[in-house]
Design an enzyme around this catalytic site. Structure first.
Site, PDB file in Angstrom:
ATOM      1  N   ASP A  72       3.149   7.904 -16.083  1.00 34.43           N
ATOM      2  CA  ASP A  72       4.075   7.222 -15.424  1.00 34.43           C
ATOM      3  C   ASP A  72       4.045   5.674 -15.989  1.00 34.43           C
ATOM      4  O   ASP A  72       5.099   4.942 -15.759  1.00 34.43           O
ATOM      5  CB  ASP A  72       4.155   6.929 -14.035  1.00 34.43           C
TER       6      ASP A  72
ATOM      7  N   THR B 290       2.770  12.694  -5.256  1.00 40.55           N
ATOM      8  CA  THR B 290       2.598  13.230  -6.605  1.00 40.55           C
ATOM      9  C   THR B 290       1.362  13.217  -7.390  1.00 40.55           C
ATOM     10  O   THR B 290       0.821  12.276  -7.250  1.00 40.55           O
ATOM     11  CB  THR B 290       3.784  12.355  -7.454  1.00 40.55           C
TER      12      THR B 290
ATOM     13  N   SER C 163       6.749   4.632 -10.403  1.00 40.45           N
ATOM     14  CA  SER C 163       7.038   5.907  -9.819  1.00 40.45           C
ATOM     15  C   SER C 163       8.531   5.913  -9.668  1.00 40.45           C
ATOM     16  O   SER C 163       9.300   4.883  -9.887  1.00 40.45           O
ATOM     17  CB  SER C 163       6.543   6.432  -8.588  1.00 40.45           C
ATOM     18  N   SER C 164       9.215   7.312  -9.413  1.00 43.30           N
ATOM     19  CA  SER C 164      10.788   7.309  -9.022  1.00 43.30           C
ATOM     20  C   SER C 164      10.707   7.816  -7.649  1.00 43.30           C
ATOM     21  O   SER C 164      11.596   8.050  -7.284  1.00 43.30           O
ATOM     22  CB  SER C 164      11.350   8.171 -10.078  1.00 43.30           C
TER      23      SER C 164
ATOM     24  N   THR D  90       0.874  -1.285   0.041  1.00 41.36           N
ATOM     25  CA  THR D  90       0.061  -0.085   0.050  1.00 41.36           C
ATOM     26  C   THR D  90       0.987   1.423  -0.044  1.00 41.36           C
ATOM     27  O   THR D  90       2.006   1.160  -0.279  1.00 41.36           O
ATOM     28  CB  THR D  90      -1.042   0.098   1.268  1.00 41.36           C
TER      29      THR D  90
ATOM     30  N   GLY E 268      10.892  15.763  -9.144  1.00 40.78           N
ATOM     31  CA  GLY E 268      11.915  16.115 -10.171  1.00 40.78           C
ATOM     32  C   GLY E 268      11.728  14.733 -11.277  1.00 40.78           C
ATOM     33  O   GLY E 268      12.760  14.553 -11.915  1.00 40.78           O
ATOM     34  N   GLY E 269      10.602  13.991 -10.972  1.00 38.66           N
ATOM     35  CA  GLY E 269      10.666  12.637 -11.890  1.00 38.66           C
ATOM     36  C   GLY E 269      11.745  11.786 -11.814  1.00 38.66           C
ATOM     37  O   GLY E 269      12.072  11.713 -10.468  1.00 38.66           O
TER      38      GLY E 269
ATOM     39  N   ASN F 207       2.175  13.845 -10.909  1.00 33.64           N
ATOM     40  CA  ASN F 207       2.782  13.897 -12.038  1.00 33.64           C
ATOM     41  C   ASN F 207       3.584  15.304 -12.475  1.00 33.64           C
ATOM     42  O   ASN F 207       4.146  15.854 -11.681  1.00 33.64           O
ATOM     43  CB  ASN F 207       2.339  12.989 -13.097  1.00 33.64           C
TER      44      ASN F 207
HETATM   45  O1  DON Z   1       5.998   9.272  -9.534  1.00 33.71           O
HETATM   46  C1  DON Z   1       6.879   9.818 -10.071  1.00 33.71           C
HETATM   47  O2  DON Z   1       7.900   9.492 -10.386  1.00 33.71           O
HETATM   48  C2  DON Z   1       6.400  10.968 -10.953  1.00 33.71           C
HETATM   49  N1  DON Z   1       4.973  11.192 -11.070  1.00 33.71           N
HETATM   50  C3  DON Z   1       7.051  12.068 -10.457  1.00 33.71           C
HETATM   51  C4  DON Z   1       6.923  13.414 -11.302  1.00 33.71           C
HETATM   52  C5  DON Z   1       7.666  14.806 -10.540  1.00 33.71           C
HETATM   53  O3  DON Z   1       8.477  14.550  -9.387  1.00 33.71           O
HETATM   54  C6  DON Z   1       7.231  16.001 -11.289  1.00 33.71           C
HETATM   55  N2  DON Z   1       8.062  17.150 -10.365  1.00 33.71           N
HETATM   56  N3  DON Z   1       8.554  17.892 -10.113  1.00 33.71           N
END
Ligand code: DON
Length: 308
Positions: free
Chosen positions: A161, A137, A190-191, A119, A211-212, A139
């Site tokens: 994602d 997030t 996700s990251s 979870t 930051g993705g 996204n």
């Molecule tokens: O979960 C993830 O990896 C992405 N949705 C994160 C996106 C993100 O950090 C955008 N931002 N600054």
């Protein structure tokens, strides 16, 4: 909820988020690889230092593209954070030049030793010794830009994602395969990398980022800068960062690294792209000798640290 992803790094215990975030796995994997290099003895302003961190990032992101996905649907091997596997990967790194990483590796027990369903991971720090690391997030900016009427809740656009087809990059240039393909009821990869670091069983550092895919490498930089280079958390977060996510074949280098560094990394056959500022990272440290907490925010954007 299931246990966090766990590894050790130079005498510390690193606790990270389980899949479907790839953060915990790849923060641990890159640290496991880097343990084979004495970063503290290297000149942290040298191209060799930046090179070795880049090479470790490439190897981990190649594995991410192939193996990672929602463990309720995909077989995600726990061997990705195996120390012996990291040793094999570390042995592929040459110091004189960038090594092409054609494809993912194969961690041990990759068909039968897998992450199970979980979870939402939740993690804060107080004087009682309670620590939580939270990442949430929607996204990209304002998610899908739709608010559920009457609630103020912004809907995410997390579908991005997923990998929509093998090799087709998402908004962050990430590619993926079958493990992260769209399916009904499946959570996208996700990251997010909310991380807590323990020494002698006691929390001493927590860090997380936005930051993705750069979340993974931002968290790594904060850990390396603090644990290896002994920077206070504020400096560790402010210091120049680089990022390589295997595909595209591009080493993103913040402009705070000097031109000489860029030239030396180019000489090692890295394809450099300069970037003014990458990601936003936050962290807290606890000094076990003085009992003092230090919170730090990323100077790359507005933010604040507070305590009472
Ligand atoms: O979960 C993830 O990896 C992405 N949705 C994160 C996106 C993100 O950090 C955008 N931002 N600054």
């Amino acid at each position: 909820s299931p246990p966090p992803v766990r590894t050790t790094y130079r005498g510390h215990t690193i606790l990270g988020m389980q899949p479907p975030s790839s953060g915990g796995v790849h923060v641990a994997q890159v640290l496991n690889i880097l343990e084979h290099f004495d970063l503290a003895k290297m000149d942290s302003n040298s191209a060799d230092f930046c090179h070795v961190i880049t090479e470790a990032m490439k190897l981990a992101f190649a594995d991410r593209a192939h193996w990672l996905g929602d463990p309720a649907f995909a077989k995600v091997p726990r061997g990705l954070v195996d120390k012996a596997y990291a040793k094999q990967l570390a042995a592929r790194i040459r110091m004189d030049r960038a090594t092409p990483v054609k494809t993912h590796g194969t961690p041990p027990r990759s068909t039968d030793d897998l992450y199970s369903k979980h979870t939402t991971h939740f993690s804060c720090a107080d004087g009682e010794g309670n620590w939580v690391a939270i990442t949430a997030t929607v996204n990209t900016s304002f998610g899908s830009k739709v608010i559920i009427p009457g609630t103020g809740v912004i809907m995410n656009n997390e579908m991005d994602d997923f990998s929509i087809a093998p090799g087709v990059p998402n908004a962050f240039g990430l590619i993926g395969g079958e493990n992260n393909a769209v399916a009904a009821g499946k959570r996208p990869l996700s990251s997010m990398s909310p991380t807590i670091v323990l020494r002698d069983g006691q929390p001493v550092l927590t860090v997380g980022a936005a930051g993705g895919p750069k979340i993974i490498t931002e968290v790594l930089w904060a850990i390396i800068n603090h644990l290896d280079l002994e920077m206070p958390i504020g400096e560790a977060i402010a210091a120049p960062r680089l990022h390589h996510q295997w595909a595209p074949k591009q080493l993103l280098l913040e402009t705070t690294f000097d031109k000489k560094m860029a030239e030396q990394l180019t000489a090692k056959q890295h394809q450099i792209k300069r970037s003014r500022s990458m990601g936003i990272c936050q962290g807290i440290t606890f000094d076990t000798k003085t009992g003092i907490f230090t919170g730090a925010f990323d100077p790359r954007t507005t933010g604040s640290a507070a305590g009472e």
